[in-house]
Scaffold this motif. Sequence first.
Motif, short mmCIF file in Angstrom:
data_model
loop_
_atom_site.label_atom_id
_atom_site.label_comp_id
_atom_site.label_asym_id
_atom_site.label_seq_id
_atom_site.Cartn_x
_atom_site.Cartn_y
_atom_site.Cartn_z
N CYS A 20 49.75 -55.07 67.47
CA CYS A 20 50.18 -55.30 66.11
C CYS A 20 50.65 -56.73 65.92
O CYS A 20 50.25 -57.40 65.00
CB CYS A 20 51.31 -54.35 65.74
SG CYS A 20 50.68 -52.87 65.02
N SER A 242 43.46 -38.67 61.92
CA SER A 242 43.41 -39.89 61.11
C SER A 242 42.11 -40.05 60.36
O SER A 242 42.09 -40.06 59.14
CB SER A 242 43.62 -41.10 62.00
OG SER A 242 42.63 -41.15 62.99
N HIS A 268 44.54 -48.05 58.43
CA HIS A 268 45.02 -47.07 59.41
C HIS A 268 43.88 -46.27 60.03
O HIS A 268 43.96 -45.80 61.16
CB HIS A 268 46.07 -46.14 58.80
CG HIS A 268 45.51 -45.19 57.81
ND1 HIS A 268 44.82 -44.06 58.19
CD2 HIS A 268 45.49 -45.20 56.45
CE1 HIS A 268 44.42 -43.42 57.10
NE2 HIS A 268 44.81 -44.09 56.04
N MET A 271 42.86 -48.53 62.89
CA MET A 271 43.90 -49.01 63.80
C MET A 271 44.06 -48.11 65.03
O MET A 271 43.96 -48.58 66.16
CB MET A 271 45.22 -49.07 63.03
CG MET A 271 46.23 -49.99 63.62
SD MET A 271 45.56 -51.63 63.83
CE MET A 271 46.93 -52.60 63.31
N ASP A 272 44.25 -46.80 64.79
CA ASP A 272 44.49 -45.88 65.90
C ASP A 272 43.33 -45.89 66.88
O ASP A 272 43.52 -45.95 68.09
CB ASP A 272 44.68 -44.46 65.37
CG ASP A 272 46.06 -44.27 64.79
OD1 ASP A 272 46.99 -44.94 65.26
OD2 ASP A 272 46.20 -43.45 63.87
#
Length: 391
Positions: A20, A242, A268, A271-272
């Motif tokens: 991040c 997600s 998102h 991202m995961d």
Amino acid sequence: MKFFVINIYMCTHILYIHICTYVRKFVRTYVRTCACISYTKKQYFQHRSGNLEDAQPKSAGNAVLAKITTRMVKNLIKRFGIKSCEDVCILPYATGMCLSTCLLYLKYVRKESEYVILSRIDHKTIYKCLDFCNLSYFVVDMIYKNDELYTDLHKIENLMKEYNSKVTCVMSVTSSYAPRNSDDIIKISHLCKKYNIPHVINNAFGLQCNYLCKEIQKCYDTNGRIDFVVQSCDKNFLVPVSGGIVFSNNKINMKGLKNYYPGRIPIHAYMDIFITLLELGEKKIMELRLERENNFFWLQNKIKLLCNKYNLSLIKNSKNKISMAINLNELYKYCDKENPRCIYLVGSMLFYRNVTGHRVICSPLLIQQAALKTCDLIETGGLSEVKKEEI
Ligand SMILES: *Cc1c(COP(=O)(O)O)cnc(C)c1O
């Protein structure tokens, strides 16, 4: 096993923080450069797009991350054996909504169509998807032969012949809970080719299974028709619930779907999966896949032994290499037949012994019989009361 899972998440979390900060730095510098360029071109305020894959000048990091993640996933799908996978997109919601997106797009392309042909699956999501898209559906039951369940190709073909252009698509299922088998997607894809009807595969947790990936590739190799294959991120890639993945060998179709999707995709969704794939790497993922398969056969053998011991039987489902089912009818010898639902107790007993993910189902036929019996009892009971009063 639980510790194992917690570990993965903890690792992911630490890595997440690193990435991040890294990504943010990267994004900040990138965005500044982009913004400068755009300002000089005086296009800054015009240059925002409502398309899924277009780069967003205001969040260039987003666009880069999305591109990289999609590439990684596409690469992996190919490594899993689906070499004909030409284009992939990751959508920001779970499998059901991804299926709905595909259905709505196909309905939009086939203006006249209103029906979906569905090989029966006992999972609520699919029927909610169809209701959500305002589509009617024909549910084709599977056939029980040689002790297992097979797709009823004959019935599906008849419906295709009868309703042809009124059919939005045929929806088949590969990964499902035992005793349901995977559908015969190869034959369905040939029928779809023959009648020029779209074919969507619900491959929810099928990416983790070598056998299913091979079956999908066989459809492409034998020139069958598949429009979209839909799968879940969390069921295949160790991420929290997600996103979903849609892929196809048809770039034009995929481009259409991406354009049809209204708006941009929140970060998102990527991202995961980006973090997880970075952490595990291709090698580890391939190892985990192999390990899962070996574990499945190990468990199957253990369960066969257990079944022999208690005179139970493992239900045959040769096209399902992910889930298995045991026929518990023998246990009715020990519990109350008047109340067949007491078989559910086995479920809670297992749960209290740290077994999760299982389900105990009472035969609807037995429930019906028991209900009829209690009805009889109530009726005769009622009658005798009336008689008593008369007397
Ligand atoms: C998980 C799953 C779905 C969809 O569930 P989502 O909650 O939308 O991800 C649909 N069909 C099958 C067979 C599934 O396993």
